[in-house]
Design an enzyme around this catalytic site. Structure first.
Site, PDB file in Angstrom:
ATOM      1  N   LYS A 108       0.855  -1.191   0.000  1.00 34.52           N
ATOM      2  CA  LYS A 108       0.000   0.000   0.000  1.00 34.52           C
ATOM      3  C   LYS A 108       0.891   1.240   0.000  1.00 34.52           C
ATOM      4  O   LYS A 108       1.958   1.246   0.641  1.00 34.52           O
ATOM      5  CB  LYS A 108      -0.886  -0.029   1.252  1.00 34.52           C
ATOM      6  CG  LYS A 108      -1.990   1.016   1.285  1.00 34.52           C
ATOM      7  CD  LYS A 108      -2.869   0.811   2.529  1.00 34.52           C
ATOM      8  CE  LYS A 108      -4.027   1.798   2.604  1.00 34.52           C
ATOM      9  NZ  LYS A 108      -4.900   1.559   3.777  1.00 34.52           N
ATOM     10  N   SER A 161      -9.855   1.365   2.915  1.00 33.83           N
ATOM     11  CA  SER A 161      -9.031   2.184   2.066  1.00 33.83           C
ATOM     12  C   SER A 161      -7.920   1.417   1.355  1.00 33.83           C
ATOM     13  O   SER A 161      -7.289   1.972   0.452  1.00 33.83           O
ATOM     14  CB  SER A 161      -8.385   3.287   2.918  1.00 33.83           C
ATOM     15  OG  SER A 161      -7.478   2.734   3.844  1.00 33.83           O
ATOM     16  N   SER A 165      -9.797  -1.123   7.083  1.00 30.37           N
ATOM     17  CA  SER A 165      -9.319  -0.920   5.714  1.00 30.37           C
ATOM     18  C   SER A 165      -8.656  -2.094   5.029  1.00 30.37           C
ATOM     19  O   SER A 165      -8.403  -2.009   3.827  1.00 30.37           O
ATOM     20  CB  SER A 165      -8.376   0.273   5.660  1.00 30.37           C
ATOM     21  OG  SER A 165      -9.123   1.443   5.578  1.00 30.37           O
TER      22      SER A 165
HETATM   23  N1  GLN Z   1     -13.102   3.322   6.335  1.00 28.70           N
HETATM   24  C1  GLN Z   1     -12.553   3.741   7.594  1.00 28.70           C
HETATM   25  C2  GLN Z   1     -12.267   5.213   7.560  1.00 28.70           C
HETATM   26  O1  GLN Z   1     -12.540   5.814   6.572  1.00 28.70           O
HETATM   27  C3  GLN Z   1     -11.334   2.971   7.902  1.00 28.70           C
HETATM   28  C4  GLN Z   1     -10.116   3.517   7.259  1.00 28.70           C
HETATM   29  C5  GLN Z   1      -8.913   2.695   7.571  1.00 28.70           C
HETATM   30  O2  GLN Z   1      -9.012   1.651   8.196  1.00 28.70           O
HETATM   31  N2  GLN Z   1      -7.769   3.200   7.171  1.00 28.70           N
HETATM   32  O3  GLN Z   1     -11.794   5.775   8.500  1.00 28.70           O
END
Ligand code: GLN
Length: 493
Positions: A76, A151, A175
């Site tokens: 990532k 994400s 995420s």
């Molecule tokens: N979807 C969650 C957020 O927007 C989790 C994001 C993540 O785990 N980086 O905060």
């Protein structure tokens, strides 16, 4: 759908029928052929990757074996790989090169895994769909009109599309688990501290964890084994008990294992198709000898609010470092003050969701609101953690949906931030409590993947994978890949 197996990659290397160089060339070729459409990848570094592959081949020929030696891995783009860009899918970090390796990357490299690409993501890991990347949305390899989840959209889509058998994402509120569920791959959010955060660009430091992604629990275990454990560069890191048992992964005996089904997660908000698919998956666990029990985690209803208050508060603090001076891009600036330059850099560099969170977090932490919002959220966090502690006095594991619904169409939620936040309703409680949670492919609803989430007590990560393993030996959901991306074992193996 086509059948595939990641083990083909490793077996090919172990038997000497394949070389790491062939695998890396194949991965890069696949990216070139498909990624114009999927957009899982932000950068590749062929010369660097091929040099590492040749080194891995030397080690393999000398008879050396590690759980990941010679295997391509996708990173990532919030993880530092020295000498390559780390953009966090943000314009603000345009031009920034990682000056060092993240500890997880250094440990993978030492074990002979080969990074082949930096992967797309929601900007600074804020989002649930992959659509908040400044460099274009990733598409779901199962249906290119749908989101892959976020994400860690790029790492999971990359594994689903067969670019690599392994990837690293990060999980602050779900995420790696949400996109794993949407893309039919396996992903672990480890216990907080098991993987070093050194070299992972911070989003919300009390919640951030690196998350390995693979086709099976066995693959995730292999990656975890070489990365886990205390790191002097991250004072919150801890050793993982029984890390040595992760590779090769053993199947736990599920006779008498008590799996709790928290009623708060199985309520009416769940899509009918998702419920049906998950119920069938749970029956497989019963066939293997596990016992299912209803259980309650009464403070679950506060989790989403607590998460978004704490997360945005930490975001507002962590992202203060991006000022146009220390990292990445600076707005072209003539005359004016330093403060104006910083404001302009941040205005042009950050996308709408990042700005929204910085503003929300600054508000939560400001005088007069701190007690009303931030402190209350901390109290809710404690209650949520206590719910889990009480539950684990009655059961060994918990099983829940990863998401109330299957992957949604592109653009369906971008205009409504709250609808986007709701996608995380089942994944945010575990990070608040610091617990490990695994997303495994559980079947399909209307042709789209459905993930099952297994949650374990702190530091029982190995046990979590050992429980998923027998399920994956009697089912083949995780071995199915989307029709345009058949993962025929490389070169017919
Ligand atoms: N979807 C969650 C957020 O927007 C989790 C994001 C993540 O785990 N980086 O905060």
């Amino acid at each position: 759908m086509a059948l595939s197996t990641a083990m083909g990659w490793r077996e090919g290397l172990d038997s000497g029928a394949l070389s790491a160089e062939i695998l890396v060339r194949q991965s890069l070729d696949r990216i070139q052929r498909h990624d114009g459409r999927i957009k899982a990848i932000l950068s590749t570094h062929p010369e660097r990757s091929l040099a590492l592959a040749r080194e891995a081949d030397r080690r393999l020929r000398a008879g050396e074996r590690t759980p990941v030696l010679g295997l391509p891995v996708v990173l990532k783009d919030n993880l530092h790989w020295k000498g390559t860009p780390t953009t966090c899918a943000s314009r603000l970090l345009d031009g920034y090169q990682a000056p060092y390796d993240a500890t997880v990357v250094a440990r993978l490299l030492a074990a002979g895994a080969i990074p082949i690409a930096k992967a797309n993501m929601d900007e600074f890991a804020m989002g649930s769909s992959g659509e908040y990347s400044a460099f274009g949305a990733t598409r779901n390899p199962w249906d290119e009109a749908r989101v892959p989840g976020g994400s860690s959209s790029g790492p999971t889509a990359a594994v689903a599309a067969g670019y690599a058998p392994l990837a690293l994402g990060s999980d602050t509120g779900g995420s790696v688990r949400l996109p794993a569920s949407f893309c039919n791959v396996t992903a672990l959010r480890p216990t907080y501290g098991v993987l070093s955060r050194y070299g992972l660009t911070a989003m919300a430091s009390s919640l951030d964890q690196v998350g390995p992604v693979g086709i099976s629990a066995a693959d995730v275990g292999a990656a975890l084994q070489v990365m886990a454990g205390r790191d002097p560069l991250d004072s919150t890191s801890v050793d993982l008990p029984r890390a040595g048992d992760l590779f090769p992964l053993r199947a736990a005996d599920l006779k008498g294992v008590r799996i709790g089904l928290p009623i708060e997660y199985w309520g009416p908000g769940l899509e009918t198709g998702v419920r049906g698919t998950l119920t069938a998956a749970l029956e497989r666990f019963q066939d293997l000898g596990a016992e299912l029990l209803d259980i309650s985690l009464p403070h679950t209803r506060f989790a989403l609010d607590a998460y978004y208050l704490l997360c945005t508060s930490e975001v507002s603090s962590n992202l203060a470092r991006f000022d146009g001076i220390r990292y990445g891009s600076r707005a072209a600036h003539r005359g004016g003050t330093a403060a104006e330059m910083i404001a302009q850099t941040r205005d042009l560099g950050f996308g709408a969701e990042v700005k929204r969170r910085i503003l929300l977090g600054t508000f939560c932490l400001s005088k007069g609101y701190y007690e009303a919002f931030y402190q209350k959220a901390l109290k809710a966090r404690t209650l949520i953690a206590r719910d889990f502690q009480a539950a684990f006095e009655q059961v060994d594991l918990l099983a829940t949906p990863v998401s109330p619904a299957v992957a949604f169409p592109l653009d369906a939620r971008t205009a409504d931030p709250l609808a986007m936040y709701l996608a995380d309703v089942f994944t945010v409680p575990t990070p608040l409590a610091g617990l490990p949670a695994l997303s495994i492919p559980a079947g399909f609803s209307e042709g789209l993947p459905v993930g099952l989430q297994l949650i374990a007590p702190a530091l029982a990560d190995t046990r979590l994978l050992e429980v998923a393993h027998p399920f994956q030996q009697v089912t083949n959901h995780h071995l199915l890949s989307p029709t345009p991306f058949p993962q025929e074992p490389p070169h017919g193996l």
